[in-house]
Design a protein around this motif. Structure first.
Motif, mmCIF file in Angstrom:
data_model
loop_
_atom_site.group_PDB
_atom_site.id
_atom_site.type_symbol
_atom_site.label_atom_id
_atom_site.label_comp_id
_atom_site.label_asym_id
_atom_site.label_seq_id
_atom_site.Cartn_x
_atom_site.Cartn_y
_atom_site.Cartn_z
ATOM 1 N N PHE A 230 0.879 -1.027 -0.001
ATOM 2 C CA PHE A 230 0.137 0.064 -0.041
ATOM 3 C C PHE A 230 0.956 1.230 -0.043
ATOM 4 O O PHE A 230 1.881 1.339 0.794
ATOM 5 C CB PHE A 230 -1.033 -0.078 1.290
ATOM 6 N N THR A 231 0.618 2.150 -0.859
ATOM 7 C CA THR A 231 1.620 3.333 -1.086
ATOM 8 C C THR A 231 0.782 4.665 -0.805
ATOM 9 O O THR A 231 1.606 5.632 -0.705
ATOM 10 C CB THR A 231 1.973 3.367 -2.544
ATOM 11 N N ASP A 232 -0.402 4.864 -0.391
ATOM 12 C CA ASP A 232 -0.947 6.033 -0.176
ATOM 13 C C ASP A 232 -0.896 6.417 1.430
ATOM 14 O O ASP A 232 -1.846 6.463 2.013
ATOM 15 C CB ASP A 232 -2.594 5.792 -0.469
ATOM 16 N N PHE A 233 0.308 6.803 1.653
ATOM 17 C CA PHE A 233 0.789 7.133 2.867
ATOM 18 C C PHE A 233 1.903 8.191 3.213
ATOM 19 O O PHE A 233 2.635 8.263 2.141
ATOM 20 C CB PHE A 233 1.102 5.727 3.922
ATOM 21 N N GLU A 234 1.960 8.969 4.113
ATOM 22 C CA GLU A 234 3.161 9.747 4.361
ATOM 23 C C GLU A 234 3.828 9.009 5.580
ATOM 24 O O GLU A 234 3.015 8.629 6.543
ATOM 25 C CB GLU A 234 2.655 10.996 4.397
ATOM 26 N N LEU A 235 5.199 9.040 5.784
ATOM 27 C CA LEU A 235 5.855 8.767 6.863
ATOM 28 C C LEU A 235 6.558 10.103 7.692
ATOM 29 O O LEU A 235 7.238 10.799 6.922
ATOM 30 C CB LEU A 235 6.824 7.657 6.523
ATOM 31 N N ILE A 236 6.203 10.210 8.500
ATOM 32 C CA ILE A 236 6.599 11.497 9.442
ATOM 33 C C ILE A 236 7.695 11.034 10.528
ATOM 34 O O ILE A 236 7.209 10.366 11.470
ATOM 35 C CB ILE A 236 5.519 12.116 10.012
ATOM 36 N N GLY A 237 8.924 11.079 10.372
ATOM 37 C CA GLY A 237 9.762 10.894 11.021
ATOM 38 C C GLY A 237 9.912 11.979 12.340
ATOM 39 O O GLY A 237 10.158 13.281 11.665
ATOM 40 N N VAL A 238 10.122 11.879 13.594
ATOM 41 C CA VAL A 238 10.332 13.078 14.594
ATOM 42 C C VAL A 238 11.580 12.462 15.303
ATOM 43 O O VAL A 238 11.574 11.828 15.972
ATOM 44 C CB VAL A 238 9.017 13.230 15.472
ATOM 45 N N ASP A 239 12.420 13.545 14.870
ATOM 46 C CA ASP A 239 13.796 13.410 15.623
ATOM 47 C C ASP A 239 13.712 14.267 16.739
ATOM 48 O O ASP A 239 13.879 15.448 16.873
ATOM 49 C CB ASP A 239 14.954 13.741 14.651
ATOM 50 N N ASP A 240 13.478 13.389 18.047
ATOM 51 C CA ASP A 240 13.214 13.961 19.366
ATOM 52 C C ASP A 240 14.684 14.453 19.886
ATOM 53 O O ASP A 240 15.210 14.128 21.155
ATOM 54 C CB ASP A 240 12.637 12.974 20.202
ATOM 55 N N CYS A 241 15.368 15.256 18.939
ATOM 56 C CA CYS A 241 16.537 15.852 19.416
ATOM 57 C C CYS A 241 17.616 14.737 19.997
ATOM 58 O O CYS A 241 18.156 14.686 21.093
ATOM 59 C CB CYS A 241 16.620 16.827 20.713
ATOM 60 N N SER A 242 17.623 13.386 19.115
ATOM 61 C CA SER A 242 18.464 12.309 19.556
ATOM 62 C C SER A 242 19.849 12.643 19.446
ATOM 63 O O SER A 242 20.433 13.129 18.432
ATOM 64 C CB SER A 242 17.970 11.122 18.591
ATOM 65 N N PRO A 243 20.513 12.241 20.402
ATOM 66 C CA PRO A 243 22.103 12.516 20.407
ATOM 67 C C PRO A 243 22.733 11.399 19.604
ATOM 68 O O PRO A 243 23.961 11.533 19.192
ATOM 69 C CB PRO A 243 22.630 12.309 21.805
ATOM 70 N N ASP A 244 22.279 10.516 19.232
ATOM 71 C CA ASP A 244 22.760 9.420 18.340
ATOM 72 C C ASP A 244 22.639 9.753 16.668
ATOM 73 O O ASP A 244 22.343 10.958 16.524
ATOM 74 C CB ASP A 244 22.368 7.921 18.518
ATOM 75 N N GLY A 245 22.741 8.805 15.949
ATOM 76 C CA GLY A 245 22.667 9.107 14.614
ATOM 77 C C GLY A 245 21.126 8.991 13.974
ATOM 78 O O GLY A 245 20.866 8.804 12.992
ATOM 79 N N SER A 246 20.074 9.083 14.847
ATOM 80 C CA SER A 246 18.786 8.745 14.391
ATOM 81 C C SER A 246 18.445 9.922 13.202
ATOM 82 O O SER A 246 17.482 9.584 12.487
ATOM 83 C CB SER A 246 17.873 8.664 15.561
#
Length: 404
Positions: free
Chosen positions: A29-45
């Motif tokens: 299924f492709t009708d989506f958006e992915l919202i990534g929220v970087d919570d000020c992560s100190p690693d490489g996220s």
């Protein structure tokens, strides 16, 4: 406007984040958006999110200027989302193949309910995949052979309130979320004041009889709720929010007795759990719990005992201390008896041949099967499957022992 907005907050999960994002972006299924929220992560996220965004236009990234915690990071994702439905996914978990198509199909079949509830399975580092114990609640026919309704209000299927009260096993209609004013609070147990109000306020609910989420059980660490800390006192404020929602919606007043019971059970579980409240703070925790129970108790309802297990544990500790005192009062007898019995047992054991087909494992004083011994065990099962293996663990950790 996409059909689904998949919101993935991340903090110190660079080891798992790629697998999580791949499980979303590889969906049929492709009708989506992915919202990534970087919570000020100190690693490489944050960098991982950016890399995926450069490769796939469906990925949008929010970099928060400071660490705000899971609940507020989810709120940031909600504010940025544009989909008809909100789907929350923790950054160390994954979606099963084909699950978003199944979610979209079920939403259409059931006329776009306010909330769609689906199942999950726990996945273990040794390869085990165990579906939730509540899988039967998702079947279209009950154990008694009764056909269940396609859509319903929670009063018609009250047993669903016994499911794991987390946000990531449901899809929420965005217009319902906004109309209800749902948002996550800060602190631990942020799912509690979201899940109860959403389930109670939903006009229509549907279920999907399918494992959508693989809920990762890490070998060690990663779950903040399994950390001994005073932050577990946050649970009181979270239930205050649940009952404040109830107060603001008089039409839901009939649910107060059930919520009161569920709160009492939850507080008792937290207070008695060895990996939650620090031992030195348990008396204070249970005093607060008793006050919370009194404040939210329905009129005329009996009080709920909260600290019985903890008190029993205290009595047990006193009994053990008494036994130790008695033993210390007779050191000669203690040494003579213990020494002779143990010595005889050890002499017998030393005469027995070693079992070359048996390997015994233990780590961290038997608290949990993990770390180097766990890795050695996994490789031994691969290279020498004929060798029998045994783990020495606390009784409460037996379910975590990898397959022999």
């Amino acid at each position: 406007m996409p059909r689904l907005s998949v919101i993935v907050p991340a903090y110190q999960v660079q080891a798992y984040l790629g697998e999580c994002l791949d499980s979303v972006l590889a969906q049929s299924f492709t009708d989506f958006e992915l919202i990534g929220v970087d919570d000020c992560s100190p690693d490489g996220s944050g960098e991982i999110f950016d890399e995926y965004a450069r490769a796939d236009e469906r990925v949008r990234v929010l970099h928060l200027p400071e660490n705000v915690g899971l609940g507020l990071a989810r709120n940031a994702g909600i504010d940025a989302a544009s989909g008809d439905y909100l789907v929350f996914l923790d950054s160390d978990d994954t979606l099963t193949p084909g699950s978003l198509q199944a979610v979209a199909d079920r939403l259409e079949q059931t006329g776009d309910p306010d909330v769609l509830v689906y199942d999950y399975a726990r996945t273990y580092w040794d390869g085990r995949v165990v579906r939730s114990r509540d899988a039967g609640l998702f079947a279209p026919v009950s154990a008694a052979g009764e056909q269940r309704p396609e859509t319903f209000a929670i009063g018609e299927r009250e047993e669903l309130l016994g499911l794991l009260m987390v946000v990531w096993n449901k899809a929420y209609k965005r217009s319902f979320v906004d109309a209800t004013g749902l948002r996550f609070p800060a602190g631990y147990y942020e799912d509690t004041p979201w899940t109860y109000p959403s389930m109670l306020a939903a006009g229509t609910i549907a279920v999907l009889d399918r494992v959508v989420v693989h809920y990762r059980q890490r070998r060690q660490g990663g779950n903040i709720l399994a950390t001994v800390s005073r932050k577990h006192f946050d649970i009181f404020a979270q239930y205050d929010l649940v009952f404040a929602f109830l107060d603001a919606h008089p039409e839901l007043e009939g649910w107060r007795p059930l919520l009161h019971r569920r709160m009492a059970e939850h507080l008792r579980t937290i207070g008695n759990h060895p990996d939650r409240v620090p031992p030195a703070d348990r008396a204070e925790f249970f005093a607060r719990a008793a006050e919370e129970e009194r404040r939210h108790r329905p009129a005329g309802a009996p009080a709920v005992e909260l600290a019985a297990d903890w008190k029993s544990g205290a009595v047990g500790r006193l009994a053990r201390k008494a036994k130790r005192t008695a033993r210390q009062a007779q050191p000669q007898v203690k040494r003579a008896v213990a020494g002779s019995v143990l010595g005889a047992y050890q002499r017998v054991q030393r005469q027995l041949p070693l079992d070359g087909e048996l390997a015994v494992f233990g780590s961290y004083w038997g608290r949990v099967p993990c770390c180097n011994p766990a890795a050695i065990h996994a490789k031994l099962r691969e290279l020498a499957p004929g060798v029998r293996t045994v783990w020495v663990v606390e009784n409460r950790r037996r379910a975590e022992v990898p397959r022999a």
